[in-house]
Write a protein that holds these residues in place. Structure first.
Motif, PDB file in Angstrom:
ATOM      1  N   ILE A  61      25.238  18.779 -49.773  1.00  0.00           N
ATOM      2  CA  ILE A  61      25.093  18.337 -48.381  1.00  0.00           C
ATOM      3  C   ILE A  61      23.632  18.396 -47.961  1.00  0.00           C
ATOM      4  O   ILE A  61      23.117  17.506 -47.268  1.00  0.00           O
ATOM      5  CB  ILE A  61      25.969  19.199 -47.449  1.00  0.00           C
ATOM      6  N   VAL A  62      22.932  19.454 -48.380  1.00  0.00           N
ATOM      7  CA  VAL A  62      21.533  19.631 -47.987  1.00  0.00           C
ATOM      8  C   VAL A  62      20.647  18.531 -48.555  1.00  0.00           C
ATOM      9  O   VAL A  62      19.750  18.022 -47.865  1.00  0.00           O
ATOM     10  CB  VAL A  62      21.028  21.022 -48.424  1.00  0.00           C
ATOM     11  N   GLY A  70      22.608  19.222 -42.769  1.00  0.00           N
ATOM     12  CA  GLY A  70      22.132  19.975 -43.931  1.00  0.00           C
ATOM     13  C   GLY A  70      21.590  21.336 -43.552  1.00  0.00           C
ATOM     14  O   GLY A  70      21.722  22.300 -44.317  1.00  0.00           O
ATOM     15  N   SER A  97      16.033  22.211 -47.135  1.00  0.00           N
ATOM     16  CA  SER A  97      16.436  21.951 -45.755  1.00  0.00           C
ATOM     17  C   SER A  97      15.266  22.131 -44.796  1.00  0.00           C
ATOM     18  O   SER A  97      15.055  21.307 -43.896  1.00  0.00           O
ATOM     19  CB  SER A  97      17.582  22.883 -45.360  1.00  0.00           C
ATOM     20  N   THR A 125      12.877  19.246 -45.130  1.00  0.00           N
ATOM     21  CA  THR A 125      13.426  18.023 -44.540  1.00  0.00           C
ATOM     22  C   THR A 125      13.307  18.046 -43.024  1.00  0.00           C
ATOM     23  O   THR A 125      12.839  17.082 -42.401  1.00  0.00           O
ATOM     24  CB  THR A 125      14.904  17.853 -44.938  1.00  0.00           C
TER      25      THR A 125
END
Length: 215
Positions: free
Chosen positions: A18-19, A59, A87, A90
């Motif tokens: 997911i991250v 995330g 994460s 991002t």
């Protein structure tokens, strides 16, 4: 107990997936825009800055859950560290991009705002992009004219050294070029206007939207 541990490890892998979804999604959006698969409005405005930002927030929640898993010894601490780092990077990249767009100067900069240089033959390709604000030295401290009549060959060299490809013919009074960005294919046009005793430069994004002062 063994089954519980295996299930927890699998949950950690899903959280890690997911991250990394947001950066992978942005990469796909960028390459699709760059290759013309979809428009800049879809690739950048919608996919990267809206959907991608939502995935980055999702995330961040997954990274927090991963940290909790690691503290409870239900996930690898090394994987948790990598996930949290990805994460954070991002979210930081999104925050940096938004701040530079909000606080950056206009993406139309000229060394002469009293008599703004036109783009000549490139005006037809630019369409209505030149109807916005054109900033000068107040917006960009480096936007000062060269108080000399630069040789056309020097103007060509300056454009090419800055990554612009020449557009149209070279004259004693004008040299123009175009630069296309790598990720989203953003196009900037540049013109060098040469006059006796003064040389001016103008650089502007072709789409007329802000790009964090890239011009």
């Amino acid at each position: 107990m063994a089954r519980l541990k295996r299930g927890s490890r699998g949950g950690g892998s899903r959280l890690a997936a997911i991250v990394i979804l947001a950066p992978v999604f942005v990469l796909i959006a960028a390459l699709g825009t760059r290759t013309g698969l979809w428009s800049h409005e879809i690739g950048y405005d919608l996919l990267a800055m809206r959907v991608g930002a939502g995935l980055a927030a999702f995330g961040a929640v997954a990274a927090l859950m991963m940290l909790i898993y690691a503290l409870r010894l239900r996930a690898s601490p090394w994987l948790a560290a990598v996930v949290i780092a990805v994460s954070a990077a991002t979210i930081g990249a999104y925050a940096w991009q938004v701040s530079r767009i909000m606080s950056g100067p206009p993406d139309d900069i000229s060394t002469d705002v009293a008599e703004i240089p036109g783009f000549g033959a490139l005006d037809a390709r630019r369409g209505a992009a030149g109807s916005g604000e054109t900033g000068g030295v107040d917006a960009c401290p480096g936007a000062v004219p060269a108080m000399t009549q630069v040789a056309p060959a020097s103007a060509v060299w300056a454009l090419q050294e800055s990554g612009f490809s020449l557009q149209g013919g070279v004259t004693v009074a004008r040299v123009a070029g175009t630069h296309r960005g790598f990720w989203f294919g953003t196009v900037h046009d540049a013109v060098i206007r040469i006059r006796p005793g003064r040389t001016d430069v103008r650089v502007a994004a072709r789409d007329g939207r802000p790009h964090g002062g890239e011009a």
